[in-house]
Design an enzyme around this catalytic site. Structure first.
Site, PDB file in Angstrom:
ATOM      1  CG  ASP A 148      36.781  42.748  37.457  1.00 10.62           C
ATOM      2  OD1 ASP A 148      36.988  41.941  38.383  1.00 10.62           O
ATOM      3  OD2 ASP A 148      36.164  42.442  36.421  1.00 10.62           O
ATOM      4  CB  CYS A 171      31.879  36.711  30.526  1.00 10.06           C
ATOM      5  SG  CYS A 171      30.641  35.555  31.090  1.00 10.06           S
ATOM      6  CD  GLN A 176      39.732  35.286  37.025  1.00  7.25           C
ATOM      7  OE1 GLN A 176      40.479  34.501  37.599  1.00  7.25           O
ATOM      8  NE2 GLN A 176      38.512  34.943  36.640  1.00  7.25           N
ATOM      9  CE  LYS A 202      35.224  34.969  39.204  1.00  8.74           C
ATOM     10  NZ  LYS A 202      35.016  33.936  38.194  1.00  8.74           N
ATOM     11  CG  HIS A 214      33.904  39.097  33.165  1.00  7.52           C
ATOM     12  ND1 HIS A 214      32.571  39.210  33.481  1.00  7.52           N
ATOM     13  CD2 HIS A 214      34.184  37.771  33.227  1.00  7.52           C
ATOM     14  CE1 HIS A 214      32.073  38.012  33.718  1.00  7.52           C
ATOM     15  NE2 HIS A 214      33.034  37.114  33.567  1.00  7.52           N
TER      16      HIS A 214
HETATM   17  C1  PLP Z   1      37.619  39.456  35.421  1.00 10.83           C
HETATM   18  C2  PLP Z   1      36.269  39.067  35.935  1.00 10.83           C
HETATM   19  N1  PLP Z   1      35.410  40.016  36.311  1.00 10.83           N
HETATM   20  C3  PLP Z   1      34.204  39.739  36.798  1.00 10.83           C
HETATM   21  C4  PLP Z   1      33.771  38.444  36.929  1.00 10.83           C
HETATM   22  C5  PLP Z   1      32.403  38.172  37.479  1.00 10.83           C
HETATM   23  O1  PLP Z   1      32.490  37.516  38.704  1.00 10.83           O
HETATM   24  P1  PLP Z   1      31.173  36.983  39.437  1.00 10.83           P
HETATM   25  O2  PLP Z   1      30.450  36.141  38.431  1.00 10.83           O
HETATM   26  O3  PLP Z   1      31.679  36.209  40.603  1.00 10.83           O
HETATM   27  O4  PLP Z   1      30.384  38.179  39.832  1.00 10.83           O
HETATM   28  C6  PLP Z   1      34.619  37.405  36.528  1.00 10.83           C
HETATM   29  C7  PLP Z   1      34.171  35.993  36.598  1.00 10.83           C
HETATM   30  O5  PLP Z   1      34.658  35.131  35.920  1.00 10.83           O
HETATM   31  C8  PLP Z   1      35.900  37.725  36.033  1.00 10.83           C
HETATM   32  O6  PLP Z   1      36.749  36.768  35.642  1.00 10.83           O
END
Ligand code: PLP
Length: 433
Positions: free
Chosen positions: A227, A391, A230, A253, A150
């Protein structure tokens, strides 16, 4: 769970960490319909149709107990933390710090001092890039990432690499959406100082073998950052058995409020990091020209934190735990498998991601229909999908598509909703033909 086809789609004994960290239990005992009724937002019509909310990878809905916890805090206990010597401030501080303990327990961290509250995954990763990266990275050091990251786990490292003269390397993604692990030995060389990777891909649904990746990184002395955006709300996470140094996730999430998340950092690593934001609450003493700082995690939490958010996150954890993360994982991945199977009935449909062992989502491309058009079409029927690059622009490029349409599930979704999605997509196929 309803539907014979759905039951048949339940994957048998998926090992989502590919390192035997976890075991899947299929629980027929969970009353999913009763659980769904605790999410007031789901009981509405959108554009004249019952809402089908399949945008859970972007953010999940909030159950009544989380909404109540937020309201209760503001109605009865609202005050600033760590500062006042009055009753309300003591209550707020107690609730905020016990939320930290709740998160530590949820991740099986060794101590609550390993949990830094942040705004979410993005801020957690930026914290590590700026503090660890700024202090320890040297020119020509390497940060290893994967092609499926992401932007939140890509751009902070690009900024850092530019600033420090460091290099970025990437583990490629195979055509089936899994990581090309056979290339790891050539990529994980001693120049690699940190390996940051996603647990579950937000576009492909791929579940990466975290334990194995952490083990391989340790072999060359590299730190690891997972990370878990998800995965944190979908399956059991045990940072000690995963063997990671950092783990980042977002409360929104996993049934919690927006604007709150956490960074787990192994105590001995966290303690070596300098502060990043300066301000109140992170200091021990301040003179006009110099300050000294608190220990972790308070050193990283300058200013008034998101107290209500932390309390809401703890309420979300309290909500998820009795349902059971293994049960949630089994339910959600069964929905994803069922959706993947039924999507193949639609002509011109291309699915991205692994055919087995996927997380709670499916990404797809319908012949000659732009994802934005498809998502707008679905919205007319009350079906919330997401269309675009999610993203994940480099990953979209890797698969030669401008974007995908994504349906992402949580435990309050049903196979009947997937059946309805298929009807709507079939109608879209006819409409755009
Ligand atoms: C795999 C992954 N990493 C990071 C993020 C970023 O999360 P946040 O916008 O809550 O900081 C997301 C959000 O969709 C994500 O799916």
């Amino acid at each position: 769970m309803d539907g014979a086809a759905f039951s048949a789609a339940i994957p048998a004994g998926v090992d989502w960490c590919a390192g035997a960290d976890c075991v899947v239990h299929h629980s027929a005992a969970v009353e999913w319909n009763l659980i769904r009724a605790e999410f007031p937002i789901l009981a509405q019509e959108v554009n004249g149709h019952p809402l089908i909310y399949f945008d859970n990878a972007a953010t999940t809905q909030k159950p009544r107990p989380v909404l109540d916890a937020l309201q209760n805090y503001y109605e009865h206990n609202n005050a600033n933390v760590h500062r006042g010597l009055h009753e309300l401030s003591s209550r707020a501080t107690e609730a905020y710090e016990s939320a930290r303990q709740r998160v530590a327990l949820y991740l099986n961290a060794a101590s609550a001092d390993e949990i830094v509250f942040t705004r979410g995954t993005t801020e957690s990763i930026n914290l590590v890039a700026q503090t660890w990266g700024g202090k320890f990275l040297r020119p020509n050091d390497v940060i290893l990432l994967t092609e499926m990251e992401h932007h939140s786990n890509l751009v902070p490292w690009q900024l850092l690499a530019e600033r420090m003269g460091a290099q970025l390397r990437f583990v490629p993604v195979r055509d089936d959406g899994t990581l090309a692990l056979e290339e790891l030995p050539g990529l994980l060389t001693p120049e690699v100082k940190l390996f940051a990777f996603t647990h579950i891909s937000n576009s492909l649904g791929t579940i990466n073998p975290v334990t194995q990746l952490c083990r391989e990184a340790r072999r060359v002395g590299a730190l690891t950052l997972v990370d878990a955006a998800q995965s944190a709300g979908h399956l059991p996470l045990d940072v000690q058995s995963l063997g990671c140094d950092f783990l980042a996730f977002s409360g929104h999430k996993m049934c919690g409020p927006t604007g709150i998340g956490a960074l787990y950092g192994r105590a001995d690593v966290l303690e070596t990091l300098p502060p990043w934001h300066g301000g109140g609450e992170m200091i021990v003493s301040v003179s006009l020209t110099k300050s000294s700082y608190k220990q972790a995690p308070h050193r990283f939490e300058a200013g008034t934190p998101n107290i209500a958010g932390a309390i809401g996150l703890a309420a979300a954890i309290d909500y998820l735990e009795p349902i059971g993360r293994p049960e949630i994982f089994a339910h959600d991945s069964a929905l994803a498998a069922y959706a993947a199977q039924r999507l193949t009935e639609i002509p011109g449909m291309r699915l991205l991601g692994p055919s087995e062992e996927r997380g709670a989502l499916v990404g797809f491309v319908m012949d000659s229909v732009h994802p934005h058009d498809l998502t707008t079409f679905a919205d007319q029927y009350g079906l919330a999908l997401r269309g675009g690059h999610h993203c994940n622009q480099p990953l979209m490029k890797r698969f030669g598509v401008p974007g995908t349409t994504r349906a992402s599930f949580y435990f309050y979704n049903t196979s009947a909703e997937i059946d309805r999605m298929i009807e709507i997509l079939q109608a879209a196929h006819r409409f755009f033909a």
